[in-house]
Structure formats: C-alpha cells, structure tokens
Design a protein around this motif. Structure first.
Motif, short mmCIF file in Angstrom:
data_model
loop_
_atom_site.label_atom_id
_atom_site.label_comp_id
_atom_site.label_asym_id
_atom_site.label_seq_id
_atom_site.Cartn_x
_atom_site.Cartn_y
_atom_site.Cartn_z
N PRO A 32 3.49 -0.15 -6.29
CA PRO A 32 3.06 -1.23 -5.40
C PRO A 32 1.85 -0.87 -4.55
N ARG A 33 1.75 0.37 -4.11
CA ARG A 33 0.57 0.78 -3.34
C ARG A 33 -0.69 0.64 -4.19
N GLU A 34 -0.60 1.06 -5.46
CA GLU A 34 -1.77 0.94 -6.33
C GLU A 34 -2.13 -0.52 -6.57
N MET A 35 -1.11 -1.38 -6.71
CA MET A 35 -1.38 -2.81 -6.89
C MET A 35 -2.05 -3.39 -5.65
N ILE A 36 -1.62 -2.97 -4.48
CA ILE A 36 -2.23 -3.44 -3.23
C ILE A 36 -3.67 -2.95 -3.13
N ARG A 37 -3.89 -1.68 -3.47
CA ARG A 37 -5.26 -1.15 -3.44
C ARG A 37 -6.16 -1.92 -4.40
N ALA A 38 -5.62 -2.23 -5.59
CA ALA A 38 -6.42 -2.97 -6.58
C ALA A 38 -6.74 -4.38 -6.09
N ALA A 39 -5.78 -5.01 -5.42
CA ALA A 39 -6.01 -6.35 -4.90
C ALA A 39 -7.09 -6.35 -3.83
N ILE A 40 -7.05 -5.36 -2.96
CA ILE A 40 -8.08 -5.25 -1.92
C ILE A 40 -9.44 -4.94 -2.54
N ALA A 41 -9.45 -4.09 -3.57
CA ALA A 41 -10.72 -3.74 -4.23
C ALA A 41 -11.36 -4.97 -4.88
N GLU A 42 -10.54 -5.86 -5.45
CA GLU A 42 -11.08 -7.07 -6.05
C GLU A 42 -11.78 -7.94 -5.01
N VAL A 43 -11.16 -8.07 -3.85
CA VAL A 43 -11.78 -8.87 -2.78
C VAL A 43 -13.06 -8.21 -2.30
N CYS A 44 -13.03 -6.89 -2.16
CA CYS A 44 -14.23 -6.17 -1.72
C CYS A 44 -15.37 -6.35 -2.72
N THR A 103 -16.88 -9.84 -2.29
CA THR A 103 -17.42 -10.23 -0.98
C THR A 103 -18.28 -9.16 -0.33
N ALA A 104 -18.33 -7.97 -0.92
CA ALA A 104 -19.03 -6.83 -0.33
C ALA A 104 -18.41 -6.39 0.98
N ALA A 105 -17.13 -6.72 1.19
CA ALA A 105 -16.43 -6.29 2.40
C ALA A 105 -16.10 -4.81 2.32
N ALA A 106 -15.94 -4.18 3.47
CA ALA A 106 -15.50 -2.79 3.53
C ALA A 106 -14.01 -2.73 3.24
N GLY A 107 -13.58 -1.65 2.63
CA GLY A 107 -12.17 -1.53 2.25
C GLY A 107 -11.34 -0.74 3.23
N ASP A 108 -11.80 -0.65 4.47
CA ASP A 108 -11.02 0.06 5.50
C ASP A 108 -10.08 -0.94 6.14
N VAL A 109 -8.79 -0.83 5.82
CA VAL A 109 -7.86 -1.87 6.25
C VAL A 109 -6.47 -1.28 6.47
N ILE A 110 -5.80 -1.82 7.44
CA ILE A 110 -4.39 -1.47 7.71
C ILE A 110 -3.53 -2.57 7.12
N VAL A 111 -2.62 -2.19 6.22
CA VAL A 111 -1.74 -3.15 5.55
C VAL A 111 -0.31 -2.89 6.02
N GLU A 112 0.25 -3.88 6.68
CA GLU A 112 1.64 -3.79 7.12
C GLU A 112 2.48 -4.76 6.30
N ILE A 113 3.49 -4.22 5.63
CA ILE A 113 4.38 -5.05 4.81
C ILE A 113 5.71 -5.22 5.55
#
Length: 363
Positions: A123-135, A138-148
């Motif tokens: 699940p962590r890898e899936m979350i990382r991949a989801a964030i990478a797709e958005v980055c 959008t050219a957004a930075a991938g520095d993010v705190i994810v609270e589940i």
C-alpha cells in the motif's frame, strides 16, 4: 445469489487508501477533487472509486473511499478509508502517519519498523505511485505528509489479530495485489505469517497453531506457552506449515478438535468444509487399526458425525483419537520434510480436554 453466480471481488484497504490519497493530493495541488478517482494496482489495473468524503482547508485536503470487499466476509467491508494530505518540508519526500483507527507497530518481526504506522509496504508503494502520477501531471513537489485513518478502526481491529501482533490503536492497511478475492482469506493468512514473524523475532522456539479458541487455550495451558507463541491458524494448517518451512522454528504444535484433526489425518491441509468433509470411511479404517470390533467398524460409515464416531469408539474403549493424531502428524511432517522443524499434534475435546498427543516428529 444463486449457487452458480460468480463471487464478486472487492478492493483492499491499501487500494482504498491509495485512491483516497490521490484524490486528496490532487485537490491539494489543483484545488479540485477527481471524482471518481483512478488508482493503479500492482498488476496494472486502473479501477476508479467514487469519493465518500472530499474536504479542503488551508494547506490540507482530505478524501475518503468506502471499502467494498465484494462478496468476501471481511471485517473492514463498508469502512471509510480516509487520506489527509498536507505539504511536507522540502526534501523530506513522502511521510506516513497513522490517523484515527490505524494501528502503530509496537513489536519487532513485522515488515515495518517499531513505531511505524501499520500501512504495509505494498500500500505504501501504491500511495507513492499515486502521488508520483499527480506530480508528473502538475509539476508539483512530492514532499507530502500522508495520514491514513479509518473511523471506528480501533473497534474493528479488536476483531482481528492486530492486538496480539503488537499493532495497537487500530487496523492495518493491507494488500498485495489491491484486489480482495472472495473467501481467499488473504488477511487471515497474512496474520498467520506475521504472527510467526513476531514469535521468531521474540526468540521463541516453540509455537502452536490452533484451529479455534478452545484448542488454543488448551494447548497454551498444556505447554505453558505465552500469547506470542499462539498462532490463530483456523483452518489454514497448510498456510502455517508452508510459512514455517521457509521461516523455521524449533517446534510447531498443531492443536485442534477431533473433527478438524481427522481432516488433517486424511491429508487435507485446508480444514474448512469447502475443501473437504470428514471421511467416515477413513475413520472406519482408523478404528479398525485401533482394534475396534468388526461390528463397530461396519457401523462407522453411517455415523452422524466425527463426534458420533469418537463417542462410539470411546464407548468401546477404543482410542481412535490417538490414531487420528498419528496420521495427522504424518501429514504435517510431510510438509516440513527436509527441515529442522519438529511438529506434534494435540487433539482436544469440545471442553478443551486432551484426547491425544503425539511425540514431536522431525523429518
């Protein structure tokens, strides 16, 4: 549902968490929630999920997906899985937090370090991949705190093995494929594996897998075993033994009632009724082996149940449980052949009384 209707598959908590994270992060970056939101699974599939929660605030976005376990009897079916996303410090990458209802690891031996939120590696890898797709879009930075978080997750976790495994405060976010296969009981098998890992990390050399709470309490008292040594094996004796084969301990005890151990003596490694019933003809042969009179042997194939056979044999002074145990331990030892693991079988009655116990077999 008719007998021939295919069972409907569902989605893991890990998939729901990744979908919710993607929606929340995209809203944090763009100001708009994708609804439905797509997420990539490890196998390449891209399911889409409707959002049950979508909220934005100053520097924070939150999205939620309701878990649909399909036709699987999953304790988390219908639970709301929520991702709350905030910007992280530059250069910190993705940081995971356990929110309400998600547990924290407190014992070694799990695939996560002590102190980490119980969000498993896939699940962590899936979350990382989801964030990478958005980055990437959008050219957004991938520095993010994810609270589940999972509202009511702490109460739900009390119905799982998490407290015994040292995962406290809530549920684990699980999944390896992202898909729940009905009645695969993948979460139960996962818990068996993690229970063995925790026992080994604690330095225990004797564990016991039990088919139910009565046999578990009985074998714990019989052998003086601590809670960490007790594996809630259920019907999955094969799943436990195959994992022990690859992750050995000095000794494993299999504890269960007469009917379940009869199935093991037949050679079954899945003791659930869907995998096979008690073979009364087999029990008749074992009764003959134990010295039962011919009339009793002839009557056994028409018995009502395994318990009926046991009671009839006991009435004739025939120790059929000992023969069942001996055949059962032979089945288990065959799985462990070539290893240093010793295995024994304990058969209990419905009140937890010991019916039979084999010596430890090493093959």
């Amino acid at each position: 549902m008719t007998e021939n209707t295919p069972l409907r598959r569902g989605w893991t908590t890990g998939t729901c968490a990744a979908a919710a994270t993607r929606a929340a992060f995209q809203a944090l970056v763009t100001g708009a929630f994708p609804d439905p939101v797509e997420v990539a699974l490890p196998g390449g599939q891209r399911p889409a999920f409707a959002l049950a929660l979508a909220e934005r605030g100053d520097g924070v976005a939150q999205a939620g997906v309701v878990k649909d376990a399909g036709d699987d009897p999953d304790v988390t079916h219908g639970a709301l899985v929520v991702a709350t996303v905030r910007p992280g410090a530059v250069g910190t990458g993705i940081m995971f937090r356990a929110g309400e209802g998600v547990g924290t690891v407190t014992r070694p031996g799990l695939p996560l370090a002590v102190g980490e939120p119980a969000i498993n590696p896939v699940p962590r890898e899936m979350i990382r991949a989801a964030i990478a797709e958005v980055c990437a879009a959008t050219a957004a930075a991938g520095d993010v705190i994810v609270e589940i978080s999972v509202p009511n997750g702490e109460a739900l976790a009390r119905k799982t093995l998490n407290p015994r495994l040292g995962i406290l405060g809530g549920l684990s976010i699980l999944g390896t494929t992202g898909i729940v296969v009905p009645f695969s009981c993948a979460a139960w098998i996962h818990s068996i594996h993690r229970g063995i890992d925790v026992a080994r990390a604690a330095g225990l050399d004797h564990i016991a897998g039990a088919t139910g709470s009565t046999s578990e309490a009985a074998v714990a008292a019989l052998d003086g075993l601590p809670e960490l040594a007790l594996i809630d094996m259920g019907d999955f004796v094969g799943g436990m033994l195959k994992y022990v084969r690859a992750h050995p301990v000095l000794r494993v005890t299999i504890a269960g009632g007469f009917a379940k151990m009869t199935k093991l003596s037949q050679g079954l490694l899945d003791l659930h009724s869907r995998a096979g019933e008690v073979d009364l003809a087999h029990l008749a042969r074992l009764a003959a082996e134990a010295g039962a009179p011919a009339a009793l042997v002839a009557d056994i194939p028409a018995a009502n149940s395994a318990l009926d056979v046991l009671q009839r044999a006991q009435g004739h002074g025939i120790d059929i449980a000992a023969v069942v145990a001996a055949r059962a331990v032979a089945t288990a030892a065959a799985v462990l052949r070539g290893t240093t693991v010793g295995v024994d079988v304990a058969v209990f009655d419905r009140a937890g009384g010991l019916l039979a116990r084999t010596p430890v077999v090493r093959s």
